[in-house]
Every structure is written in C-alpha cells, then in structure tokens.
Motif scaffolding. Structure first.
Motif, PDB file in Angstrom:
ATOM      1  N   THR A 194      41.141  40.081   5.988  1.00  0.00           N
ATOM      2  CA  THR A 194      39.675  40.146   6.000  1.00  0.00           C
ATOM      3  C   THR A 194      39.123  40.410   7.399  1.00  0.00           C
ATOM      4  O   THR A 194      37.924  40.379   7.590  1.00  0.00           O
ATOM      5  CB  THR A 194      39.075  38.862   5.457  1.00  0.00           C
ATOM      6  N   TYR A 195      39.976  40.650   8.377  1.00  0.00           N
ATOM      7  CA  TYR A 195      39.506  40.923   9.739  1.00  0.00           C
ATOM      8  C   TYR A 195      39.049  42.366   9.855  1.00  0.00           C
ATOM      9  O   TYR A 195      39.679  43.282   9.334  1.00  0.00           O
ATOM     10  CB  TYR A 195      40.615  40.643  10.753  1.00  0.00           C
ATOM     11  N   ALA A 196      37.950  42.577  10.544  1.00  0.00           N
ATOM     12  CA  ALA A 196      37.409  43.928  10.712  1.00  0.00           C
ATOM     13  C   ALA A 196      37.966  44.573  11.952  1.00  0.00           C
ATOM     14  O   ALA A 196      38.329  43.998  12.893  1.00  0.00           O
ATOM     15  CB  ALA A 196      35.898  43.878  10.799  1.00  0.00           C
TER      16      ALA A 196
END
Length: 58
Positions: free
Chosen positions: A56-58
């Motif tokens: 879920t890290y951008a």
C-alpha cells in the motif's frame, strides 16, 4: 349484540396471531442457523501464499 361471541372471535384471532408469530420466529431461527453453518464451512485464507499481501506504499 352478543359480547361473548365477539370475545370468542377476538380470542381466536389472538391465538392465531401468536401461532403465526411463533412460526415466523422458527423460520427466522432456522435461516440464522443455516447462515451460521454456511459461514463455518468457509476455509480461512492462507497467509503463506504468494500475493497474499498488498503493497500500500505509494
């Protein structure tokens, strides 16, 4: 006007109403049990398989 006749009809309707409510409760209870049994048979997802976590890290 016969009051005892009217009271007899009211009593009969009340008994029928209670019987119908009891039947409805039994049907709803059976439906809940079926839902619970269905939910119990669903296998738990495996956490060791590839792709089971999402980054879920951008």
């Amino acid at each position: 006007m016969d009051i005892s006749g009217a009271s007899s009809v009211a009593y009969t309707l009340e008994v029928k109403s209670v019987q119908m409510a009891n039947s409805q409760q039994k049907q709803e209870g059976q439906a809940v049990l079926e839902l619970l049994e269905g939910a119990a048979t669903v296998p738990a997802p495996s956490t060791s398989s590839v792709g089971s976590s999402i980054n879920t890290y951008a």
